[in-house]
Design a protein around this motif. Structure first.
Motif, PDB file in Angstrom:
ATOM      1  N   ALA A   1      -3.106  -9.061   1.964  1.00  0.00           N
ATOM      2  CA  ALA A   1      -1.901  -8.797   2.577  1.00  0.00           C
ATOM      3  C   ALA A   1      -1.861  -9.601   4.061  1.00  0.00           C
ATOM      4  O   ALA A   1      -3.115  -9.410   4.578  1.00  0.00           O
ATOM      5  N   ARG A   2      -0.943 -10.081   4.588  1.00  0.00           N
ATOM      6  CA  ARG A   2      -1.090 -10.443   5.821  1.00  0.00           C
ATOM      7  C   ARG A   2       0.157  -9.877   6.656  1.00  0.00           C
ATOM      8  O   ARG A   2       1.206  -9.796   6.262  1.00  0.00           O
ATOM      9  N   ARG A   3      -0.072  -9.702   8.081  1.00  0.00           N
ATOM     10  CA  ARG A   3       1.095  -9.358   8.883  1.00  0.00           C
ATOM     11  C   ARG A   3       0.428  -9.560  10.303  1.00  0.00           C
ATOM     12  O   ARG A   3      -0.602  -9.124  10.776  1.00  0.00           O
ATOM     13  N   GLY A   4       1.332 -10.279  11.098  1.00  0.00           N
ATOM     14  CA  GLY A   4       0.945 -10.553  12.498  1.00  0.00           C
ATOM     15  C   GLY A   4      -0.422 -11.368  12.698  1.00  0.00           C
ATOM     16  O   GLY A   4      -0.675 -12.196  11.974  1.00  0.00           O
ATOM     17  N   SER A   5      -1.190 -10.743  13.176  1.00  0.00           N
ATOM     18  CA  SER A   5      -2.767 -11.323  13.509  1.00  0.00           C
ATOM     19  C   SER A   5      -3.570 -11.190  12.631  1.00  0.00           C
ATOM     20  O   SER A   5      -5.033 -11.328  12.652  1.00  0.00           O
ATOM     21  N   VAL A   6      -3.220 -10.163  11.438  1.00  0.00           N
ATOM     22  CA  VAL A   6      -4.028  -9.381  10.685  1.00  0.00           C
ATOM     23  C   VAL A   6      -4.106  -9.987   9.051  1.00  0.00           C
ATOM     24  O   VAL A   6      -2.984 -10.136   8.497  1.00  0.00           O
ATOM     25  N   THR A   7      -5.209 -10.109   8.506  1.00  0.00           N
ATOM     26  CA  THR A   7      -5.329 -10.444   7.193  1.00  0.00           C
ATOM     27  C   THR A   7      -6.246  -9.597   6.577  1.00  0.00           C
ATOM     28  O   THR A   7      -7.227  -9.370   6.956  1.00  0.00           O
ATOM     29  N   ALA A   8      -5.675  -9.059   5.314  1.00  0.00           N
ATOM     30  CA  ALA A   8      -6.702  -8.051   4.504  1.00  0.00           C
ATOM     31  C   ALA A   8      -6.759  -8.412   3.109  1.00  0.00           C
ATOM     32  O   ALA A   8      -5.958  -8.772   2.612  1.00  0.00           O
ATOM     33  N   TYR A   9      -8.100  -8.223   2.526  1.00  0.00           N
ATOM     34  CA  TYR A   9      -8.006  -8.421   1.196  1.00  0.00           C
ATOM     35  C   TYR A   9      -8.938  -7.216   0.547  1.00  0.00           C
ATOM     36  O   TYR A   9      -9.649  -6.454   1.308  1.00  0.00           O
ATOM     37  N   ALA A  10      -8.375  -6.593  -0.644  1.00  0.00           N
ATOM     38  CA  ALA A  10      -8.811  -5.483  -1.201  1.00  0.00           C
ATOM     39  C   ALA A  10      -9.274  -5.852  -2.589  1.00  0.00           C
ATOM     40  O   ALA A  10      -8.396  -6.556  -3.240  1.00  0.00           O
ATOM     41  N   THR A  11     -10.387  -5.107  -3.114  1.00  0.00           N
ATOM     42  CA  THR A  11     -10.653  -4.925  -4.672  1.00  0.00           C
ATOM     43  C   THR A  11     -10.501  -3.381  -4.706  1.00  0.00           C
ATOM     44  O   THR A  11     -11.352  -2.599  -4.000  1.00  0.00           O
ATOM     45  N   ALA A  12      -9.734  -2.640  -5.865  1.00  0.00           N
ATOM     46  CA  ALA A  12      -9.640  -1.216  -5.831  1.00  0.00           C
ATOM     47  C   ALA A  12      -9.615  -0.671  -7.346  1.00  0.00           C
ATOM     48  O   ALA A  12      -9.086  -1.231  -8.103  1.00  0.00           O
ATOM     49  N   GLY A  13     -10.585  -0.062  -7.443  1.00  0.00           N
ATOM     50  CA  GLY A  13     -10.907   0.704  -8.664  1.00  0.00           C
ATOM     51  C   GLY A  13     -11.687   2.054  -8.465  1.00  0.00           C
ATOM     52  O   GLY A  13     -12.251   2.343  -7.569  1.00  0.00           O
TER      53      GLY A  13
ATOM     54  N   CYS B   1      -1.276  -3.973   6.070  1.00  0.00           N
ATOM     55  CA  CYS B   1      -2.043  -4.987   5.281  1.00  0.00           C
ATOM     56  C   CYS B   1      -2.950  -4.184   4.195  1.00  0.00           C
ATOM     57  O   CYS B   1      -2.981  -4.489   3.115  1.00  0.00           O
ATOM     58  N   VAL B   2      -3.876  -3.308   4.902  1.00  0.00           N
ATOM     59  CA  VAL B   2      -4.645  -2.579   3.988  1.00  0.00           C
ATOM     60  C   VAL B   2      -3.892  -1.584   2.921  1.00  0.00           C
ATOM     61  O   VAL B   2      -4.275  -1.660   1.648  1.00  0.00           O
ATOM     62  N   ARG B   3      -2.703  -1.110   3.200  1.00  0.00           N
ATOM     63  CA  ARG B   3      -2.033  -0.422   2.129  1.00  0.00           C
ATOM     64  C   ARG B   3      -1.399  -1.060   0.966  1.00  0.00           C
ATOM     65  O   ARG B   3      -1.545  -1.013  -0.271  1.00  0.00           O
ATOM     66  N   GLU B   4      -0.892  -2.447   1.526  1.00  0.00           N
ATOM     67  CA  GLU B   4      -0.368  -3.314   0.478  1.00  0.00           C
ATOM     68  C   GLU B   4      -1.317  -3.979  -0.507  1.00  0.00           C
ATOM     69  O   GLU B   4      -1.107  -4.240  -1.566  1.00  0.00           O
ATOM     70  N   ALA B   5      -2.528  -4.404   0.308  1.00  0.00           N
ATOM     71  CA  ALA B   5      -3.771  -5.122  -0.321  1.00  0.00           C
ATOM     72  C   ALA B   5      -4.337  -3.930  -1.583  1.00  0.00           C
ATOM     73  O   ALA B   5      -4.485  -4.269  -2.857  1.00  0.00           O
ATOM     74  N   VAL B   6      -4.755  -2.656  -1.138  1.00  0.00           N
ATOM     75  CA  VAL B   6      -5.266  -1.586  -1.965  1.00  0.00           C
ATOM     76  C   VAL B   6      -4.234  -1.245  -3.079  1.00  0.00           C
ATOM     77  O   VAL B   6      -4.598  -1.072  -4.059  1.00  0.00           O
ATOM     78  N   SER B   7      -3.149  -0.956  -2.766  1.00  0.00           N
ATOM     79  CA  SER B   7      -1.954  -0.763  -3.787  1.00  0.00           C
ATOM     80  C   SER B   7      -1.818  -1.800  -4.831  1.00  0.00           C
ATOM     81  O   SER B   7      -1.886  -1.382  -6.087  1.00  0.00           O
ATOM     82  N   ALA B   8      -1.809  -2.983  -4.367  1.00  0.00           N
ATOM     83  CA  ALA B   8      -1.403  -4.204  -5.322  1.00  0.00           C
ATOM     84  C   ALA B   8      -2.777  -4.596  -6.253  1.00  0.00           C
ATOM     85  O   ALA B   8      -2.680  -4.625  -7.313  1.00  0.00           O
ATOM     86  N   SER B   9      -4.200  -4.298  -5.611  1.00  0.00           N
ATOM     87  CA  SER B   9      -5.187  -4.274  -6.393  1.00  0.00           C
ATOM     88  C   SER B   9      -5.474  -3.420  -7.207  1.00  0.00           C
ATOM     89  O   SER B   9      -5.754  -3.544  -8.528  1.00  0.00           O
ATOM     90  N   LEU B  10      -5.067  -2.067  -7.138  1.00  0.00           N
ATOM     91  CA  LEU B  10      -5.007  -0.827  -7.836  1.00  0.00           C
ATOM     92  C   LEU B  10      -4.312  -1.196  -9.355  1.00  0.00           C
ATOM     93  O   LEU B  10      -4.830  -1.055 -10.269  1.00  0.00           O
ATOM     94  N   LYS B  11      -3.028  -1.508  -8.982  1.00  0.00           N
ATOM     95  CA  LYS B  11      -2.095  -2.055 -10.169  1.00  0.00           C
ATOM     96  C   LYS B  11      -2.575  -3.113 -10.983  1.00  0.00           C
ATOM     97  O   LYS B  11      -2.707  -3.107 -12.015  1.00  0.00           O
ATOM     98  N   ALA B  12      -3.174  -4.040 -10.286  1.00  0.00           N
ATOM     99  CA  ALA B  12      -3.677  -5.013 -11.040  1.00  0.00           C
ATOM    100  C   ALA B  12      -4.925  -4.946 -11.987  1.00  0.00           C
ATOM    101  O   ALA B  12      -4.916  -5.080 -12.998  1.00  0.00           O
ATOM    102  N   HIS B  13      -5.755  -3.949 -11.313  1.00  0.00           N
ATOM    103  CA  HIS B  13      -7.068  -3.565 -11.989  1.00  0.00           C
ATOM    104  C   HIS B  13      -6.773  -2.764 -13.272  1.00  0.00           C
ATOM    105  O   HIS B  13      -7.284  -2.905 -14.291  1.00  0.00           O
ATOM    106  N   TYR B  14      -5.700  -1.665 -13.091  1.00  0.00           N
ATOM    107  CA  TYR B  14      -5.409  -0.957 -14.210  1.00  0.00           C
ATOM    108  C   TYR B  14      -4.535  -1.421 -15.236  1.00  0.00           C
ATOM    109  O   TYR B  14      -4.533  -0.998 -16.253  1.00  0.00           O
ATOM    110  N   ALA B  15      -3.811  -2.637 -14.712  1.00  0.00           N
ATOM    111  CA  ALA B  15      -3.055  -3.330 -15.742  1.00  0.00           C
ATOM    112  C   ALA B  15      -3.800  -4.105 -16.631  1.00  0.00           C
ATOM    113  O   ALA B  15      -3.418  -4.363 -18.002  1.00  0.00           O
TER     114      ALA B  15
END
Length: 251
Positions: A87-99, A204-218
């Motif tokens: 996820a990205r916003r302004g000057s920040v980019t974040a990546y997450a893997t979540a399980g 960015c962390v909120r969006e990346a973690v939430s999206a990775s969680l959904k992908a992981h458990y899907a």
């Protein structure tokens, strides 16, 4: 790089996520943590039954197999990199893997205080379970030393808030964060939640973690656990600590 490209570009290859920006100064809470300047940071998926303890050698082998250069901070996870999200916003980019097969609960009113006064068990192994929430955050701003360290707290707080909303627990037993900044960028003395960098990091962390969680458990047969009791592994901090008031010294 176009206007839509992230400033910290990532590619996935052979179970490794590489996050790259030239000359980045990183600060990591991972097994090879601390500060270092490197062009890349990595998130490495380990296989089921993995029991290696020579972590540096193992990570070097995995990076070489994937065709990446060693040298940057690296995190380890049981979550597949196909579930990584950015996820990205302004000057920040974040990546997450979540399980969260190994949740770490912190009840606010624990019923069991039998462990009060008893030392906690030894730190857990550095090896991840099939869970783990790993986060890599990068900003194009140049952060003061304290601001870079504080960005870890901002990212961890956003991770905990997201997981509490999604799962009812604030994290797992093996979570880790890497943050990075561009020493040549526009200076920023602070990175708290009220700053541009802090606000962007939280989003960015909120969006990346939430999206990775959904992908992981899907992609798995497992259900998203709602408590430690529902999970394969996990801990709950049910013991209480002794509360005291600091001494007042007259001068």
């Amino acid at each position: 790089m176009t206007a839509t490209d992230p400033a910290y570009e990532a590619v996935r290859r052979d179970g490794v996520l590489r996050v790259a920006r030239l000359g980045t100064e990183w600060l990591s809470t991972g097994w090879n943590g601390g500060r270092r300047t490197a062009d890349c940071a990595y998130n490495v998926t380990v296989p089921d039954g993995w029991d290696r303890t020579d972590l540096e050698a193992y990570v070097d082998e995995r990076l070489e197999r994937a065709g990446f250069d060693a040298g940057g901070p690296a995190l380890l996870t049981g979550v597949e990199q196909t579930d990584a999200r950015g996820a990205r916003r302004g000057s920040v980019t974040a990546y997450a893997t979540a399980g969260i097969s190994n949740p770490a609960a912190l009840p606010m009113d624990p019923e069991d205080d039998s462990s009060a006064g008893v030392p906690d068990s030894a730190d857990g192994d550095a090896t991840p379970d099939r869970g783990t929430v790993n986060i890599v955050v990068g900003t194009t701003r140049a952060l003061a030393p304290g601001a870079l360290a504080n960005l870890i707290a901002v990212a961890a707080e956003a991770k905990a808030a997201t997981l509490l909303a999604e799962t009812g627990v604030p994290g797992t037993t093996t979570d880790a964060v890497v943050v990075g900044h561009d020493p040549t960028g526009e200076r920023a003395a602070f990175s708290g939640s009220g700053t541009d960098v802090g606000r962007a990091t939280r989003a960015c962390v909120r969006e990346a973690v939430s999206a990775s969680l959904k992908a992981h458990y899907a992609d798995t047969e497992a259900d998203l656990p709602n408590s430690v009791a529902d999970a394969t592994y996990g801990v709950s901090t049910d013991g209480r600590a002794e509360v005291f008031r600091p001494s007042l010294e007259d001068r």
